[in-house]
Design a protein around this motif. Structure first.
Motif, mmCIF file in Angstrom:
data_model
loop_
_atom_site.group_PDB
_atom_site.id
_atom_site.type_symbol
_atom_site.label_atom_id
_atom_site.label_comp_id
_atom_site.label_asym_id
_atom_site.label_seq_id
_atom_site.Cartn_x
_atom_site.Cartn_y
_atom_site.Cartn_z
ATOM 1 N N VAL A 1 -94.864 -27.135 -13.844
ATOM 2 C CA VAL A 1 -95.907 -27.248 -14.886
ATOM 3 C C VAL A 1 -97.076 -27.931 -14.018
ATOM 4 N N CYS B 1 -91.469 -30.463 -10.916
ATOM 5 C CA CYS B 1 -91.949 -30.159 -12.328
ATOM 6 C C CYS B 1 -92.915 -28.869 -12.026
ATOM 7 N N CYS C 1 -94.863 -33.779 -19.335
ATOM 8 C CA CYS C 1 -95.239 -32.537 -20.161
ATOM 9 C C CYS C 1 -94.082 -31.998 -20.846
ATOM 10 N N CYS D 1 -89.528 -33.102 -17.657
ATOM 11 C CA CYS D 1 -90.658 -34.046 -16.987
ATOM 12 C C CYS D 1 -91.004 -35.103 -17.988
HETATM 13 ZN ZN LIG Z 1 -94.465 -31.787 -16.192
#
Ligand SMILES: [Zn+2]
Length: 759
Positions: free
Chosen positions: A161, A159, A179, A176
């Protein structure tokens, strides 16, 4: 008469329980015991939600029920505290996860106590407590010693982020789970647990478990065992041969093309100048999809590699395609396509105009070496996170891993100022430069060497794979669990949860089998009975969520004056425990009134019992007892409500009030304790006697001018007394209305149990 004031009564009993610890489990090997646990919660800042209350109350009802039956009960509690929310909060605010976790635990504990759960608080555990994770690290080292914890380079979900690797279960529709950002595939060196070593046993023992069928099926599908053969296909260009895995080697005459997965290791060798660009673009797109998405793909996609293979059975030249419906991890990542026999291959052949050939089957014996393959992969445990259990490994100057010696555990989580992972994907542990260095004896060079610690932490599922065993001896600082204590208390008799059907429940079974093999556990399955409860949704049937503003806070329900007993009893009454249910505020009021009526009965003038009430009493005991055994908590509460209705008709019989309070105690322990304090010297679970269960009543149909107007139940002994039957019938509210014009005559037929009134 005193008013029913739940908040006052509950405070009184909670203070008594706090002082006397009546739920402290007794070490009494040899006496019959019951151990129960819920899936321990992640203590979020929001506190308990109504779903926790349902989950915990189920366990509590069973715990109190068994305690009242005289069994030695262990009902511990703990917190699953590592994880992203506390770390993300730390990244945002700079507050140490240790600090936030402590605040949240204190709040959870306070709220659980406010609900009156019969918890042995002396056994509280917390996975981020160094005294706990010291033993998680010890467990890792045992697996490492046996080669069941190992490193390998592999494609992993990443992921961008959260800057972390994700497990398959944490990727939902290519996104994900935390998020919602699209995930990517990244090739990295990672730690794995070799769960596949136990795939057969994990699968074969499922059928013997007292678990819900849907969970058993999910686990079977996840393991996904299939038996087949590996067959080598030569590549016409002279590129390395392709080994396919097939469960139907006997269909080889019909194999008209090969398909390899986009991740196939030798893909490059199959490409030509004409196809390279197109194939690599296809591969890049496929890697963004989750495995589930690839398998569910309605429209088949794929591209021709430019190469041909030779079918070893027919010697035909057949094209090699790449398509994402073939998964790299399944079998060899390459299949022979038999479109005449296989639906997915057929669909693919039709779409891309490939030959479909009907042929005879080949002799299966031709392939002596049948091979078993599984859908389940080894368990990826590396997490590039700060707030997790550090993996007890250090690397020498050549990058070789060395275990941290057991006497140097725990490897403590160092304090840092900045919790953000670095942009190479390493956790914030990499920023603790002092901590990073450790002196370890290197056998290869025969001396102590300064090494660099592993900066990955363990998947939180590792921490929860052994916590049920820690409950047996939570303060033992010489071992992860005491052999003696575990032999008495475990396996767990009842385990209740609403999540983790595959991951957690499979991982804990895997560790159980491993530690049994190592001689640390005297059983191979950790959980005897599994209860899988449904969710509680908002009144409109939708999932409760902060953003929709439809969250019911259990503490609000309590503090609005309903009290914990009403909340507990309502959540058991809301519907079958294993199904989702929608919150209904009116029904909460109904349960409150029911408890209020129980209370009021205690102040009524006692009357003496009759044969009829004795039957009702024994029937109710039987019904509630059997319902709890069958987890029919909602119908058990309904039976208690009917019982109270009956007592309002016949009057407050002391014996019945005692029985009522005892049967009520698992659901509404504060009120029942208050009632029993007035009525009885014990809370022993009542027993029914079959002799009282036979029906001594008769149901009479009442007709007015030949039309059915009502039914009444009378004592069978009254059947012979027509005058009495008529008197009871005329007292019936419905009949009163129909007989207002005046009664001409009555005709009673005792045999048919019909009374006809002519008006
Ligand atoms: Zn994430």
């Amino acid at each position: 008469m005193e008013r029913y004031e739940p908040l006052k009564i509950e405070q009184k009993w909670q203070q008594i329980w706090e002082k006397t610890s009546p739920f402290k489990a007794k070490e009494a090997p040899g006496t019959p015991k019951v151990m129960l646990a819920e899936m321990f919660p992640y203590p979020s800042g929001a506190g308990l939600h109504v779903g926790h209350v349902r989950n915990f109350t189920i366990v509590d009802v069973l715990a109190r029920f068994h305690a009242q039956q005289g069994l030695n009960v262990l009902r511990p509690f703990g917190y699953d505290t590592f994880g992203l929310p506390a770390e993300n909060y730390a990244i945002k605010t700079g507050t140490a996860p240790q600090k936030v976790t402590k605040i949240n635990i204190d709040n959870f504990r306070k709220q659980a106590k406010r609900l009156g759960f019969a918890i042995d608080w002396s056994r509280e555990i917390n996975t981020s407590d160094p005294e706990y994770y010291r033993w998680t690290q010890w467990c890792f080292l045992q697996l490492y010693k046996k080669g069941l914890a190992y490193q390998k380079e592999s494609y992993q979900w990443w992921c961008p982020v959260d800057q972390t690797v994700l497990a398959n279960e944490q990727v939902e529709n290519g996104k994900c789970w935390r998020c919602g950002h699209e995930v990517e595939k990244k090739k990295m060196k990672q730690w794995f647990f070799k769960i596949t070593e136990y795939a057969d046993e994990l699968l074969d023992e499922i059928d013997h478990l007292e678990w819900p069928d849907k969970i058993k099926t999910m686990q079977k599908n996840w393991i996904g065992r299939s038996v087949g053969a590996e067959i080598d296909f030569a590549v016409e260009s002279g590129a390395p041969h392709i080994t396919v895995f097939t469960t139907r080697p006997d269909t080889i005459y019909g194999a008209t093309f090969l398909v390899v997965a986009p991740e196939y290791g030798q893909l490059e060798s199959l490409l030509t100048d004409d196809t390279r660009e197109k194939v690599l673009a296809y591969k890049a797109a496929a890697l963004k999809k989750s495995e589930i998405e690839r398998q569910e793909n309605k429209e088949k996609t794929g591209v021709f590699t430019g190469s041909y293979a030779i079918n070893p059975a027919t010697k035909a030249k057949i094209p090699i395609w790449v398509a994402d419906y073939v998964l790299a991890g399944y079998g060899t990542g390459a299949i022979m396509a038999v479109p005449a026999m296989d639906d997915r291959d057929h669909e693919f052949a039709e779409k891309f105009d490939l030959p479909i050939v009907e042929t005879e089957l080949c002799d299966r014996d031709k392939f002596g070496t049948l091979k078993t393959t599984y859908r389940m992969r080894d368990w990826l445990i590396s997490r590039q996170r700060y707030w997790g259990c550090p993996i007890p490994i250090a690397y020498d100057s050549e990058g070789n891993p060395h275990p941290i010696p057991e006497d140097q555990l725990p490897v403590l989580i160092p304090e840092v100022d900045d919790y953000q992972p670095d942009n190479t994907g390493r956790s914030a542990l990499a920023k603790a430069t002092d901590w990073l260095k450790v002196n370890i004896y290197n056998e290869a060079i025969g001396q102590v060497e300064e090494m660099t610690r592993e900066t990955d932490t363990l998947d939180g599922y590792a921490c929860s794979s052994w916590y049920l065993w820690r409950y047996a001896s939570p303060h033992d600082n010489t071992a992860a669990w005491s052999q003696e204590a575990i032999k008495y208390w475990e396996p767990v008799d009842y385990y209740c949860g609403a999540d983790h059907a595959v991951a957690h429940l499979l991982y804990i079974r895997f560790w159980c089998k491993f530690f049994a093999d190592e001689g640390y556990l005297p059983f191979r399955e950790p959980i005897k009975r599994l209860l899988y409860n449904g969710y509680i949704n908002a009144p409109d049937g939708k999932k409760m969520s902060k953003s929709k503003g439809n969250v019911i806070d259990p503490l609000d329900v309590i503090n609005d004056g309903y009290g914990a007993d009403t909340l507990r009893t309502y959540e058991m009454f809301i519907g079958p425990y294993d199904q989702d249910a929608a919150w209904d505020t009116r029904s909460v009021g109904g349960v409150y009134r029911f408890l209020n009526r129980c209370w009021t009965l205690c102040f009524a003038t006692p009357v003496s019992d009759t044969d009829h009430t004795v039957t009702t009493r024994h029937r109710t005991i039987k019904k509630v007892t059997e319902d709890i055994h069958r987890y029919n908590f909602n119908t058990a509460v309904a039976a208690l409500m009917e019982y109270v209705n009956e007592l309002y008709k016949v009057g407050a019989i002391t014996e019945d009030l005692i029985v009522l309070a005892k049967l009520l105690k698992p659901f509404a322990p504060h009120l029942a304790s208050e009632m029993l304090e007035k009525l009885s010297s014990d809370d022993e679970w009542p027993k029914w006697e079959d002799q009282y269960l036979t029906s001594d009543t008769a149901e009479i149909i009442i007709q007015v001018n030949g039309k059915l107007r009502s039914k009444i139940t009378i004592d069978a002994s009254n059947l012979a007394d027509e005058e009495k039957v008529v008197a009871i019938a005329l007292a019936d509210d419905k009949i009163k209305k129909y007989t207002e014009p005046g009664i001409k005559k009555t005709i009673f037929v005792p045999k048919a149990k019909i009374l006809n009134i002519v008006v």
